[in-house]
Scaffold this active site. Structure first.
Site, PDB file in Angstrom:
ATOM      1  N   GLU A 274       1.996  -9.238  11.682  1.00 23.97           N
ATOM      2  CA  GLU A 274       1.732  -8.821  10.309  1.00 23.97           C
ATOM      3  C   GLU A 274       3.033  -8.678   9.531  1.00 23.97           C
ATOM      4  O   GLU A 274       3.125  -9.079   8.370  1.00 23.97           O
ATOM      5  CB  GLU A 274       0.969  -7.496  10.326  1.00 23.97           C
ATOM      6  CG  GLU A 274       0.443  -7.033   8.998  1.00 23.97           C
ATOM      7  CD  GLU A 274      -0.427  -5.790   9.132  1.00 23.97           C
ATOM      8  OE1 GLU A 274      -0.958  -5.348   8.102  1.00 23.97           O
ATOM      9  OE2 GLU A 274      -0.577  -5.258  10.253  1.00 23.97           O
TER      10      GLU A 274
ATOM     11  N   TRP B 260       4.819  -0.976   4.408  1.00 25.00           N
ATOM     12  CA  TRP B 260       5.530  -1.535   3.265  1.00 25.00           C
ATOM     13  C   TRP B 260       6.781  -0.745   2.890  1.00 25.00           C
ATOM     14  O   TRP B 260       7.268  -0.849   1.774  1.00 25.00           O
ATOM     15  CB  TRP B 260       4.592  -1.610   2.056  1.00 25.00           C
ATOM     16  CG  TRP B 260       3.600  -2.725   2.172  1.00 25.00           C
ATOM     17  CD1 TRP B 260       2.295  -2.627   2.541  1.00 25.00           C
ATOM     18  CD2 TRP B 260       3.834  -4.114   1.939  1.00 25.00           C
ATOM     19  NE1 TRP B 260       1.703  -3.868   2.544  1.00 25.00           N
ATOM     20  CE2 TRP B 260       2.629  -4.801   2.177  1.00 25.00           C
ATOM     21  CE3 TRP B 260       4.954  -4.850   1.541  1.00 25.00           C
ATOM     22  CZ2 TRP B 260       2.499  -6.175   2.035  1.00 25.00           C
ATOM     23  CZ3 TRP B 260       4.820  -6.217   1.397  1.00 25.00           C
ATOM     24  CH2 TRP B 260       3.602  -6.866   1.642  1.00 25.00           C
TER      25      TRP B 260
ATOM     26  N   ASP C  15       0.783  -1.228   0.000  1.00 21.68           N
ATOM     27  CA  ASP C  15       0.000   0.000   0.000  1.00 21.68           C
ATOM     28  C   ASP C  15       0.820   1.287   0.000  1.00 21.68           C
ATOM     29  O   ASP C  15       0.591   2.171  -0.814  1.00 21.68           O
ATOM     30  CB  ASP C  15      -0.931   0.021   1.214  1.00 21.68           C
ATOM     31  CG  ASP C  15      -1.875  -1.165   1.248  1.00 21.68           C
ATOM     32  OD1 ASP C  15      -1.745  -2.065   0.414  1.00 21.68           O
ATOM     33  OD2 ASP C  15      -2.745  -1.186   2.125  1.00 21.68           O
TER      34      ASP C  15
END
Length: 444
Positions: free
Chosen positions: A409, A366, A174
């Site tokens: 995550e 990211w 993203d």
């Protein structure tokens, strides 16, 4: 199982059971309560190692939200839950005649991992119940064919072999530095972005998440598509974000080949899927390969130029799709070894963005943390080209990060500390897949 994996297998299954919502698996308990598209595909790969019926339900639930034109949305919303932004009201997908009626979804997509997962589930089912495998393939193949058909028809209107993405969220990565230049071009005036309250920073550390200026532009792009009724021709006329993305097209190339295999299993002609995969591979080599850097680069269609960002891990991931020839594959591996992704003994490979790159952050989403799914893709790509030692390093990294820090995550590439959401489903699922590698052949 390897690495004394019995305990880890049990823990991973507990994570998936905890996040099971009755028809789908939440990516995480609090931050991501709905069903996400490529998450569900990765999650199905994990279920395929021990519960094919749940893998089947996972994919069936996701495809229940498919649009009539084949678009597979990146979120299928649970109507009983409201604790997520942007929720279904922000998307206004009812403006499209193709949206699925009472099922509320988003209006963007994610990388098409689904045929890859479906082929894996089918192959597992064949060992357990051939009739069940046949029923699964007959159900899933038409939905997958429609999904790929939408991408090749609507996202590649000129037949280039490359599909475009129209929102950073469609890349799966993203807030990557890949998108900084494009987002900076989007000049917002007062009143162009509605007032909203982010919920993500209430669940995880703010330092781990995209900044508000990025979110403003994410929502602006959502409004841009919704204001045009999600008509692809109208969107691309003046879309500020329109990109040939390396990772998305790599996965599509691989997925088209798996879709061809599923076509054969149901007696359909696989030729069109094989031809689509070949066309994507050729186009990536012709249009996205940068000879000077020895990398594949994204291309900004709105500006008509390559995105000259050389530190994103996605530049190396065409290895997964078998796209480069051996010479180019060698150059990609050289970049892997020398560009801050794979520094021997210094932390954990491979960060999503090279640690020496401009815009790098070891904790911010990211922009540099290690993600299990990109390591999984790169691991299989390296194995495809015979780089067994490199692939084994990544396999061991996946296991050791979870052993050290749990099912997060993503992970800090220097310390291995977990960041983002915890009890993360695809981390658990892909760990299960990795731990099963000693028990069965993998054909990705």
């Amino acid at each position: 199982m390897q690495e004394n994996g019995g305990r880890l297998v049990q823990q991973a299954r507990i994570v998936l059971d905890f996040n099971w919502a009755g028809a789908y698996t939440k990516p995480s308990p609090r931050l991501y309560p709905h069903q996400w598209s490529w998450d569900s595909a990765f999650i199905a790969l994990g279920y395929a190692t021990y519960d094919t019926s749940r893998a089947w339900r996972e994919l069936s639930s996701l495809f229940a939200g498919q649009w009539s034109n084949g678009l597979l949305p990146h979120i299928v919303f649970n109507p009983e839950l409201n604790n997520y932004f942007p929720g279904s009201r922000v998307w206004r997908t009812e403006l499209s005649p193709h949206s699925p009626g009472e099922i509320r979804t988003s209006g963007v997509v994610q990388p098409p991992v689904h045929a890859i997962a479906a082929r894996r589930v089918y192959e597992r089912l064949l060992r357990e119940d051939s009739a069940g495998a046949e029923a699964f393939a007959e159900q899933i193949y038409p939905a997958l064919a429609a999904w790929h058909g939408y991408l090749h028809r609507e996202r590649d209107p000129d037949g280039t072999g490359l599909v475009y993405i129209r929102h950073p969220w469609e890349s799966g990565m993203d807030n990557s530095p890949l998108w900084d230049g494009i987002l900076q071009r989007i000049r917002l005036r007062p009143g162009q972005v509605p007032e909203y309250q982010r919920l993500d920073v209430g669940f995880v550390a703010e330092e781990d998440r995209p900044v508000d200026a990025e979110y403003d532009r994410y929502i602006h792009l959502v409004r841009h598509a919704a204001d045009r009724g999600y008509d692809e021709a109208a969107i691309r006329e003046d879309a500020p974000f329109l990109v040939w993305d390396v990772l998305f097209n790599t996965i599509l190339c691989a997925a088209d080949r798996d879709l061809a295999a599923l076509a054969r299993s149901v007696g359909e002609d696989p030729t069109s899927h094989e031809a689509a995969a070949d066309a994507t591979g050729r186009a990536m080599n012709a249009r996205l390969w940068d000879e000077e850097s020895g990398l594949y680069l994204d291309h900004d269609l709105a500006a008509g130029r390559d995105i000259e960002v050389y530190d994103a891990l996605s530049s190396l991931l065409p290895l997964y799709g078998g796209i480069p020839d051996p010479g180019r594959a060698g150059r990609l591996v050289h970049n892997l070894e020398s560009s801050g992704f794979f520094v021997g003994g210094d932390g954990y490979p491979a960060p999503s963005y090279a640690r020496y790159g401009y815009g790098y952050s070891p904790v911010k989403y990211w922009r540099g943390p290690v993600w299990i799914n990109t390591n999984w893709l790169l691991m299989h790509g390296l194995r495809r080209y015979g780089y067994e030692e490199h692939a084994e390093t990544l396999r061991s990294t996946i296991v050791s990060l979870v052993q050290r820090s749990g099912f997060h995550e993503y992970f800090h590439p220097a310390t291995g500390r977990g960041h983002g959401s915890d009890f993360f489903s695809w981390t658990a699922a892909l760990l299960l897949d990795v731990l099963s590698m000693g028990d069965t052949d993998h054909a990705y």
